[in-house]
Design a protein around this motif. Structure first.
Motif, PDB file in Angstrom:
ATOM      1  N   MET A 146      40.746  41.198  36.147  1.00 20.37           N
ATOM      2  CA  MET A 146      41.209  39.892  36.597  1.00 20.37           C
ATOM      3  C   MET A 146      40.039  39.054  37.110  1.00 20.37           C
ATOM      4  O   MET A 146      39.887  37.887  36.761  1.00 20.37           O
ATOM      5  CB  MET A 146      42.260  40.038  37.689  1.00 20.37           C
ATOM      6  CG  MET A 146      42.823  38.709  38.184  1.00 20.37           C
ATOM      7  SD  MET A 146      43.933  38.893  39.583  1.00 20.37           S
ATOM      8  CE  MET A 146      42.747  39.121  40.909  1.00 20.37           C
ATOM      9  N   GLN A 147      39.169  39.664  37.937  1.00 24.25           N
ATOM     10  CA  GLN A 147      38.020  38.957  38.479  1.00 24.25           C
ATOM     11  C   GLN A 147      37.062  38.526  37.375  1.00 24.25           C
ATOM     12  O   GLN A 147      36.528  37.426  37.393  1.00 24.25           O
ATOM     13  CB  GLN A 147      37.289  39.838  39.496  1.00 24.25           C
ATOM     14  CG  GLN A 147      38.038  40.032  40.806  1.00 24.25           C
ATOM     15  CD  GLN A 147      38.305  38.713  41.498  1.00 24.25           C
ATOM     16  OE1 GLN A 147      39.446  38.308  41.695  1.00 24.25           O
ATOM     17  NE2 GLN A 147      37.243  38.008  41.869  1.00 24.25           N
ATOM     18  N   GLU A 148      36.880  39.401  36.406  1.00 23.92           N
ATOM     19  CA  GLU A 148      36.002  39.054  35.281  1.00 23.92           C
ATOM     20  C   GLU A 148      36.570  37.895  34.472  1.00 23.92           C
ATOM     21  O   GLU A 148      35.837  37.018  34.014  1.00 23.92           O
ATOM     22  CB  GLU A 148      35.796  40.281  34.392  1.00 23.92           C
ATOM     23  CG  GLU A 148      34.961  41.384  35.042  1.00 23.92           C
ATOM     24  CD  GLU A 148      34.846  42.608  34.160  1.00 23.92           C
ATOM     25  OE1 GLU A 148      35.569  42.660  33.130  1.00 23.92           O
ATOM     26  OE2 GLU A 148      34.062  43.515  34.494  1.00 23.92           O
ATOM     27  N   SER A 149      37.897  37.921  34.315  1.00 22.33           N
ATOM     28  CA  SER A 149      38.552  36.842  33.570  1.00 22.33           C
ATOM     29  C   SER A 149      38.425  35.507  34.302  1.00 22.33           C
ATOM     30  O   SER A 149      38.206  34.469  33.682  1.00 22.33           O
ATOM     31  CB  SER A 149      40.025  37.182  33.337  1.00 22.33           C
ATOM     32  OG  SER A 149      40.159  38.326  32.529  1.00 22.33           O
ATOM     33  N   ILE A 150      38.578  35.538  35.634  1.00 24.06           N
ATOM     34  CA  ILE A 150      38.453  34.315  36.425  1.00 24.06           C
ATOM     35  C   ILE A 150      37.030  33.773  36.330  1.00 24.06           C
ATOM     36  O   ILE A 150      36.812  32.567  36.180  1.00 24.06           O
ATOM     37  CB  ILE A 150      38.833  34.572  37.897  1.00 24.06           C
ATOM     38  CG1 ILE A 150      40.315  34.947  38.013  1.00 24.06           C
ATOM     39  CG2 ILE A 150      38.561  33.334  38.750  1.00 24.06           C
ATOM     40  CD1 ILE A 150      40.744  35.337  39.408  1.00 24.06           C
TER      41      ILE A 150
END
Length: 325
Positions: A199-203
């Protein structure tokens, strides 16, 4: 009496020239762009994260750039495409979704295209752009949308809750609070599919795509006035223009103006600070900024958004300028 009038006009012209330059920035219409930046600032304060303003996203279907007022990416991973309708008057909605406004003493009636349909079209264009740039799949429904009406003279001829759920009327806008996120967007998808790390990488990937997307150039003038458009060139004495030659959009992302002398209005100098474009770092350190000194009557040639005419603004009237890649 005439002596007092003439003296008053001279003093006014000197005051105006000293603080604003010789251009007509006092008469520049910046209501819509100011509303845009005001909404963006409040959204960041309310929901955290980052607001990307004045986007120009390539539309694969038309081959043209699609204007998107702003995209809010919250710390929680929400992404909302936002259309700002800085409209005034009494509004109602037709059966086809278009808006009708009545305003003025003569009750002038105007018809406006359905802003909800338009912002939904922008969502589809942005989704396709993110997938192409980010080499990823954006889950269906991840990008939500809102139409915000921040003008205090916006009046609804019908109840606010009769508007589509995507519309935030002025009454709803002024009542928004940080804890009332459900009022604004209703859910958090947790960015793209996957665990916390994914999720953090996607953000991060989403923020990178939006931060490097084409935008309108931004000109900030004295008096808290903002303009969106396209920087064209500098005009002035040859040595000043040559000194500013290094400031090109391919190399420079932002410049700020500082006055170096408070005296000698006709011959005052300005300190122009600019930093090189670097996508690796969001902000520039003090050592990244370079400095050049030019005459205060050097001008910026700027073409306003949605206009075919260019305007000149003296650097003495400019606070800062941000350039799109």
């Amino acid at each position: 009496m005439w002596v007092e009038i003439v003296c008053g006009l001279v003093i006014y012209k000197l005051f105006r020239r000293f603080f604003y330059g010789d251009d007509d920035i006092l008469d520049v219409e910046t209501t819509d762009s100011n509303a845009l930046f005001s909404v963006a600032a409040r959204l960041e304060k309310l929901y955290g994260g980052k607001v990307y303003t004045g986007l120009r996203i390539p539309d694969a279907d038309t081959g043209q750039l699609q204007n998107i007022d702003m995209v809010l990416v919250t710390k929680g991973g929400e992404a909302v495409v936002i259309c700002v309708q800085n409209l005034s008057g009494f509004f109602s909605i037709n059966a086809d979704g278009s808006w009708v406004s009545t305003s003025g003493h003569n009750l002038k009636t105007e018809h406006h295209p359905d802003p909800v349909a338009e912002v939904k079209r922008q969502v589809a264009i942005l989704k396709y752009y993110i997938e192409g740039r980010g080499n990823t799949t954006v889950p269906e429904g991840y990008l939500s949308c809102k139409v915000i009406c921040p003008n205090p003279n916006f009046r609804s001829a019908i109840r606010s809750d009769y508007f589509p759920p995507e519309v935030v009327t002025y009454e709803q806008w002024i009542q928004l609070k940080p804890e009332l996120k459900s009022t604004f967007s209703g859910w958090i998808k947790g960015a793209f599919l996957g665990g916390k790390k994914e999720m953090q990488e996607s953000i991060q990937k989403l923020n990178f795509v939006l931060s490097t997307a084409p935008t309108w150039d931004r000109l900030e003038l004295k008096g808290n006035k903002y303009l969106l458009g396209e920087f064209l060139d500098f005009k002035g004495k040859q040595d000043d223009v040559l000194s500013l030659k290094a400031i090109k959009r391919s190399k420079i992302s932002r410049l700020i103006i500082q006055k170096t002398s408070m005296f000698g209005i006709a011959h005052s100098k300005l300190q122009v600070l600019y930093c090189s474009r670097d996508y690796r770092n969001e902000g520039a350190s003090a050592s990244d900024w370079k400095e050049v000194t030019v005459r205060s009557n050097t001008e910026v040639l700027f073409q306003l958004q949605n206009s075919t005419k260019s305007r000149k603004f003296k650097l003495s009237s400019v606070v800062s300028m941000s350039l799109s890649a």
